[in-house]
Motif scaffolding. Structure first.
Motif, mmCIF file in Angstrom:
data_model
loop_
_atom_site.group_PDB
_atom_site.id
_atom_site.type_symbol
_atom_site.label_atom_id
_atom_site.label_comp_id
_atom_site.label_asym_id
_atom_site.label_seq_id
_atom_site.Cartn_x
_atom_site.Cartn_y
_atom_site.Cartn_z
ATOM 1 N N VAL A 263 0.676 -1.024 0.055
ATOM 2 C CA VAL A 263 0.209 0.490 0.136
ATOM 3 C C VAL A 263 1.028 1.006 -0.530
ATOM 4 O O VAL A 263 0.855 2.350 -0.021
ATOM 5 C CB VAL A 263 -0.654 -0.213 0.806
ATOM 6 N N ALA A 264 1.943 1.296 0.383
ATOM 7 C CA ALA A 264 3.047 2.687 0.363
ATOM 8 C C ALA A 264 3.409 2.692 -0.328
ATOM 9 O O ALA A 264 4.094 3.955 -0.870
ATOM 10 C CB ALA A 264 4.255 1.655 1.788
ATOM 11 N N ARG A 265 3.774 1.162 -1.141
ATOM 12 C CA ARG A 265 4.537 1.875 -2.783
ATOM 13 C C ARG A 265 3.665 2.422 -3.736
ATOM 14 O O ARG A 265 3.219 3.736 -4.430
ATOM 15 C CB ARG A 265 4.743 0.160 -3.180
ATOM 16 N N LEU A 266 1.981 2.125 -4.000
ATOM 17 C CA LEU A 266 0.800 2.568 -4.117
ATOM 18 C C LEU A 266 1.272 3.922 -4.249
ATOM 19 O O LEU A 266 0.529 4.377 -5.122
ATOM 20 C CB LEU A 266 -0.813 2.301 -3.930
ATOM 21 N N LEU A 267 0.872 4.324 -2.669
ATOM 22 C CA LEU A 267 0.680 5.976 -2.224
ATOM 23 C C LEU A 267 1.774 6.170 -2.440
ATOM 24 O O LEU A 267 1.721 8.260 -3.158
ATOM 25 C CB LEU A 267 0.567 5.665 -0.658
ATOM 26 N N ARG A 268 2.729 6.128 -3.562
ATOM 27 C CA ARG A 268 4.493 7.021 -3.472
ATOM 28 C C ARG A 268 4.110 6.834 -4.552
ATOM 29 O O ARG A 268 4.328 7.178 -5.040
ATOM 30 C CB ARG A 268 5.509 6.482 -2.976
ATOM 31 N N GLY A 269 3.747 5.900 -5.204
ATOM 32 C CA GLY A 269 3.476 5.975 -6.723
ATOM 33 C C GLY A 269 2.648 7.046 -7.636
ATOM 34 O O GLY A 269 3.049 7.221 -8.193
ATOM 35 N N ILE A 270 1.253 7.069 -6.432
ATOM 36 C CA ILE A 270 0.498 8.162 -7.266
ATOM 37 C C ILE A 270 1.340 9.645 -6.854
ATOM 38 O O ILE A 270 0.844 10.094 -7.550
ATOM 39 C CB ILE A 270 -0.458 7.891 -6.024
ATOM 40 N N ALA A 271 1.689 9.224 -5.732
ATOM 41 C CA ALA A 271 2.922 10.571 -5.091
ATOM 42 C C ALA A 271 3.605 11.572 -6.225
ATOM 43 O O ALA A 271 3.312 12.316 -6.652
ATOM 44 C CB ALA A 271 2.924 10.933 -4.329
ATOM 45 N N ALA A 272 4.621 10.503 -6.930
ATOM 46 C CA ALA A 272 5.202 10.661 -7.818
ATOM 47 C C ALA A 272 4.485 11.173 -9.424
ATOM 48 O O ALA A 272 5.290 12.061 -10.115
ATOM 49 C CB ALA A 272 6.071 9.780 -7.955
#
Length: 695
Positions: free
Chosen positions: A515-524
């Motif tokens: 989930v953290a990777r997904l959040l950071r992908g959206i943020a990027a």
């Protein structure tokens, strides 16, 4: 009130789950018909020629019959290799150790551990699954007879029974009702384009009633096209040669389908003729998919006015125009395929894989000890269950155990009914087929569903076949049904306890990381810092992985966790994943509105980047909390959007045209929606222990 209103909440959820899982889906009936046809031929051949192990032959039919020809042939070849290795290994063990029981057990255990290890690290793990299954299964035959020749004959008949069934299945799937991935891909693309056209038509006529496309449907549609494209590339040389072109076509359809989810409710602000032009272009794209012609739009899209067009329609126009440019480009050379690894990257450095093999061996040996100590020949399935339910995580193991027990229980009930009321009234192959095929069809229908329920269908059929079809005449023996069920229950119980107690592989921590990777992908992506891993398709795939992992974590044993903590964790995870799907859609429309801004609106774009940066920072902070402080995750801080909007309007006071002002206001609305979606991510505090892990 409806009858379901009187049922407990858990039963209502179960009923909804079952209704959702067994409903008809495109291609499901095709899989069922191919499975039933191959099974009917296998039953007739085995009964006529008295080929033993009919239940295993039907099991091979179920495993090899896949959603398309490519997967069917791939699985069939892997199974042929696996069965050959398995029978060869069993005969080798018997030849070397037949007169030395202890040595036989030790060598079989070594082969079993090797097979369980290769299941986790090798690309063709299914082949080694068969090796381990046959090696451990043969221990029960050795204890039944002291004739070595009889054991060799059993092994060779086992090879014949499975491989001839695989050959028939491959023939049926290639000649009758073949499900070609190329055709499946084209049908899926045309279906999504038809949905886009219908939504645009509703908007053009000004009618209401076309419901908003859910984020889950966008995710499912995007991933379905990507999966079918991979199969089509494996199957068709033209797709391999023009892989980049076909990927561009699939991406175009996915962009149109995702944009449909964000279409406005009214066409009042849409310039005249835009919707009609987009519908014509989408219709032409559908014609090109059917005829395999080159996609050209001429001046159709070039004449669409830019000023005042909503961002989502601008995105659709941009997607169609980009594909038209790609279609006009010269064909590239055949794509060089990378050499895929035979082993996973950490096969020889990660101790988890050997721990998994040792746990599985321990469960099998405990079952074998019980089998030998009691002298209860009918419960030999206790050893098979140890390998069948062994999965890479606790949640997956629990789910496989539940499906195995549920499928076997239903199959046993059906077999019991048939033995009591049907078997005494049949006296030929026609009656046998009329009794068996409806049950096989039911099992095939369930097996053709999602992985959340598919194994239950296979287990239903296998239990029924073992009880009624494993002999060449009518059977009235009910003890086989009872013994098999007892063996399954004991084997599953032993396996679950061993896997949960010894080196447990809980996925709670992995879920947080995902989930953290997904959040950071959206943020990027919001902060314009993305790469190939932050494309819409990649983010939807990451979201689907998180959902699948969350479903497995929900089934992990909870006796070592604090009371109620697992339920709290699941509640917040499901809420967060649902919200992230909505955020992904909001990011899509926000990005579309930025691209739709008139060229002169530089300050509006600058303000949009400030809003995107604000949302990205909030998502980054939320992801950091999820990893560093999982027991007390803070909700994103509220954003003073009105102040941001005021600053933007002051900075961009030079907007001169009504169209530019309308476009800027539309951007404000989309930015507000995005920031509000981010701000509603849940916070929770569930105590001092980390949820989802067993310490």
């Amino acid at each position: 009130m409806a009858l379901t209103d009187y049922l407990p909440q858990s039963l209502r959820r179960l009923a909804c789950f079952l209704c959702d899982e067994i409903r008809a889906n495109p291609g499901r009936a095709n899989v069922m018909l191919r499975c039933v046809l191959a099974s009917a031929i296998v039953i007739a051949v085995s009964m006529t020629l008295q080929v033993p192990f009919l239940a295993l032959s039907l099991l091979a039919v179920f495993y090899v019959t896949q959603s398309n020809v490519v997967m069917t042939r791939l699985v069939g070849m892997v199974f042929i290799v696996g069965v050959t290795l398995a029978v060869g290994s069993a005969i080798l063990v018997l030849k070397l150790t037949y007169d030395y029981p202890l040595l036989r057990i030790l060598l079989s255990a070594a082969l079993f551990v090797f097979s369980a290890y290769m299941m986790r690290v090798a690309k063709i793990g299914a082949a080694f699954f068969l090796v381990g299954l046959v090696v451990i299964y043969f221990q029960s035959f050795v204890d039944l007879t002291d004739h070595a020749e009889a054991l060799v004959r059993i092994a060779l008949w086992l090879w014949v029974a499975i491989n001839y069934a695989i050959a028939i299945t491959l023939l049926i799937n290639s000649l009758f009702l073949p499900a070609e991935p190329v055709g499946q891909l084209e049908s899926a693309m045309l279906g999504q384009l038809a949905a886009v056209d219908a939504r645009l038509a509703h908007l053009e006529r000004g009618t209401r009633g076309a419901g908003r496309l859910a984020a889950r449907e966008v995710q499912s549609g995007t991933l379905t096209l990507q999966r079918l494209l991979r199969f089509a590339t494996m199957r068709d040389p033209d797709y391999r040669r023009r892989q980049a072109f076909h990927l561009a076509r699939v991406t175009t359809v996915s962009r149109l389908y995702a944009a449909m989810a964000n279409l406005p409710e009214s066409a009042a602000e849409v310039p005249t003729g835009v919707l009609r032009t987009l519908r014509c272009a989408c219709g032409h794209l559908g014609h090109v998919i059917r005829t395999n012609e080159r996609f050209t739009v001429g001046g159709m899209l070039a004449n669409v006015p830019h000023e005042g067009m909503p961002g989502v329609l601008h995105r659709m126009r941009e997607a169609l125009h980009a594909f038209a440019v790609r279609s006009a480009a010269p064909e590239s050379a055949e794509t060089t395929r990378e050499n895929e690894r035979f082993f996973v990257p950490d096969a020889f450095s990660n101790s988890v894989y050997i721990q998994f093999a040792l746990k599985t061996l321990l469960a099998a040996m405990v079952g074998y000890l019980f089998y030998q100590a009691t002298g209860w020949q009918g419960v030999h399935t206790i050893m098979l269950s140890s390998l069948i339910v062994a999965q890479p995580s606790l949640g997956a193991t629990t789910r496989r155990s539940i499906l195995r027990i549920g499928g076997a229980a239903l199959g046993s009930v059906v077999a019991l009914v048939m033995v009591v009321w049907v078997v005494p009234r049949i006296d030929g192959i026609v009656g046998l087929l009329m009794m068996s095929l409806p049950v096989i069809a039911l099992g095939a229908w369930v097996s053709a569903g999602s992985e959340r329920i598919s194994y239950a269908g296979t287990q239903l059929m296998f239990t029924f076949a073992l009880a009624l079809l494993d002999q060449f005449g009518p059977t009235t023996n009910l003890s086989e049904i009872r013994d098999r069920m007892v063996g399954i229950l004991l084997g599953v119980a032993i396996s679950v306890v061993v896997h949960a107690s010894l080196w447990p592989e809980a996925e709670g921590e992995a879920l947080r990381q995902c989930v953290a990777r997904l959040l950071r992908g959206i943020a990027a992506r919001l902060r314009q810092q993305g790469d190939a891993s932050t494309t819409p398709t990649a983010l939807w795939a990451e979201s689907a992985d998180c959902e699948a992992m969350a479903a497995r974590v929900a089934l992990e044993p909870t006796w070592q966790l604090g009371e109620g903590q697992q339920e709290v964790f699941q509640l917040y995870v499901q809420t967060m994943l649902a919200q992230l799907r909505e955020i992904l859609l909001a990011v899509e429309i926000f990005d579309a509105e930025i691209r739709a801004q008139p060229v002169g609106e530089r300050r509006a774009r600058r303000s949009a980047l400030i809003w995107a940066e604000t949302a990205g920072v909030s998502l980054e902070a939320y992801a950091s909390d999820l990893i560093e402080r999982p027991q007390a995750v803070r909700a994103p801080a509220p954003v003073a959007f009105d102040l941001l909007a005021t600053n933007r309007s002051v900075d961009s006071g030079e907007s001169s045209t009504d169209a530019a002002k309308g476009a800027s206001e539309s951007l404000v609305v989309c930015a507000r929606r995005l920031i509000e979606q981010v701000s509603t991510l849940p916070a929770w505090s569930v105590g001092s222990r980390r949820i989802g892990t067993i310490e």
